[in-house]
Design a protein around this motif. Structure first.
Motif, PDB file in Angstrom:
ATOM      1  N   GLU A   1      -2.896  -1.379   3.235  1.00 37.09           N
ATOM      2  CA  GLU A   1      -2.475  -2.752   3.074  1.00 37.09           C
ATOM      3  C   GLU A   1      -3.286  -3.422   1.973  1.00 37.09           C
ATOM      4  O   GLU A   1      -4.488  -3.221   1.852  1.00 37.09           O
ATOM      5  CB  GLU A   1      -2.644  -3.512   4.388  1.00 37.09           C
ATOM      6  N   SER A   2      -2.598  -4.232   1.149  1.00 31.19           N
ATOM      7  CA  SER A   2      -3.290  -4.900   0.047  1.00 31.19           C
ATOM      8  C   SER A   2      -4.153  -6.040   0.578  1.00 31.19           C
ATOM      9  O   SER A   2      -3.886  -6.602   1.640  1.00 31.19           O
ATOM     10  CB  SER A   2      -2.269  -5.440  -0.955  1.00 31.19           C
TER      11      SER A   2
ATOM     12  N   ARG B   1      -3.443 -11.224  -4.735  1.00 30.42           N
ATOM     13  CA  ARG B   1      -3.137 -10.025  -3.946  1.00 30.42           C
ATOM     14  C   ARG B   1      -3.546  -8.813  -4.776  1.00 30.42           C
ATOM     15  O   ARG B   1      -2.993  -8.566  -5.830  1.00 30.42           O
ATOM     16  CB  ARG B   1      -1.659  -9.967  -3.568  1.00 30.42           C
TER      17      ARG B   1
END
Length: 338
Positions: free
Chosen positions: A82-83, A334
């Protein structure tokens, strides 16, 4: 005796008849039951085969397939982590200069007489941004000082010629040596005074230059910290940033910092709609120091006391052009985005 033989013969016939009947009945029974026994054997065999088939199928279904672990391991290997998302703010890359007012002779700062820029205006190196109220007085002092210097420069040649005449007269015995020495001292004082006046003029020229606030770099006027008529304090007059390139200072939680890498691609969006679309950048620096969070989210439940590590993200040229006048805007970054 004859009677006994007849009875024995009758008994034998009866026994044969009985045994024969029994044999015939047994044969009849076997003939009647033989088809039934064969049918039962068939059904029993079919049932046994069915049970074996069902059991074997169940065992085959329960048996792990050799390709399943490989597929699972391949899926785990190809699954992307997951970022990381974090808050930050935009700022000019490289440097932000907070320009202060000069200090007057009494230790205070002169008042702002005029401001020549507004927040967001582009500025160039050497451009005048503000003028202070001490400039007219400095200009007047310079005019008066220049007059004194001109007078001194006129008196010095005259005094030199006078000293030369007294030296000649003293050599011929027509003048006293004491008088000659007095004339020489007067010449020396005039020359010293001229030197002091020139030095004072240099100081006034420096003060005159400081009476105008000039930009030391090419960039943008980010924030005005003083208005016309105010005496600037410790905050200075104006902030100037070199906005030819922009960067974002992102605050990453210390629990996520091990997932951030130098050179990693970063996508940024505005938290409050300050610009449309997204910006692109790369991680250029990761601070080695843990700090307290400074950029607060609009979410009232956010952790204001969280411990973070600052990550510097440099924006590409296209993104810089879009947000060159949005220094300080809050963004959501992100990391690891394609």
């Amino acid at each position: 005796t004859e009677t006994q033989r007849q009875n024995a013969a009758g008994s034998g016939e009866s026994l044969r008849d009985g045994m024969g009947g029994s044999v015939h009945r047994g044969a009849a029974v076997r003939r009647a039951t033989s088809p039934l026994s064969g049918s039962r054997r068939i059904w029993i065999g079919v049932g046994t085969l069915a049970v074996l088939a069902i059991g074997g199928g169940a065992l085959m279904l329960r048996r792990p397939q050799p390709s399943t672990p490989i597929a699972a391991s391949e899926q785990q290997a190809t699954r992307k982590p997951e970022s990381v998302a974090a808050l930050g703010s935009l700022r000019p890359a490289g440097e932000v200069r907070r320009l202060a007012a000069p200090v007057s002779g009494f230790g205070g700062s002169p008042r702002v007489a005029s401001l020549l820029v507004k927040e967001g205006d582009p500025v160039s190196k050497g451009q005048v941004l503000a003028v202070f109220d001490n400039r007219p007085k400095i200009e007047a002092d310079l005019v008066a000082l220049d007059a004194k210097i001109r007078t001194s420069e006129t008196e010095i040649p005259l005094k030199r010629r006078e000293v030369a005449r007294y030296a000649q007269a003293a050599g011929q015995g027509a003048a006293k040596v004491v008088v000659l020495e007095e004339k020489q001292n007067e010449l020396t004082l005039l020359e010293r005074k001229r030197t002091e006046l020139i030095a004072e003029r240099g100081k006034l020229e420096a003060d005159l230059n400081d009476s105008e606030l000039r930009s030391p770099i090419n960039g943008t006027a980010l924030k005005l910290r003083a208005r016309v008529g105010e005496r600037p304090g410790a905050d200075g007059v104006v902030d100037v940033g070199a906005s030819q390139s922009m960067e974002a200072l992102i605050e990453v939680y210390e629990s996520d910092i091990n997932r951030i890498k130098l050179g990693e691609t970063v996508t940024l969006i505005s938290e409050n709609g300050g610009f449309e679309g997204d910006l692109q950048g790369t991680v250029e620096r990761i601070s080695p120091q843990v700090r307290q969070r400074q950029v607060l989210s609009t979410d009232p439940t956010g952790d204001a006391d969280a411990r973070i590590i600052e990550v510097l993200v440099g924006l590409d040229a296209g993104s810089t052009q879009r947000v060159s006048r949005l220094s300080g805007l809050k963004v959501i970054a992100r990391f690891g985005s394609p």
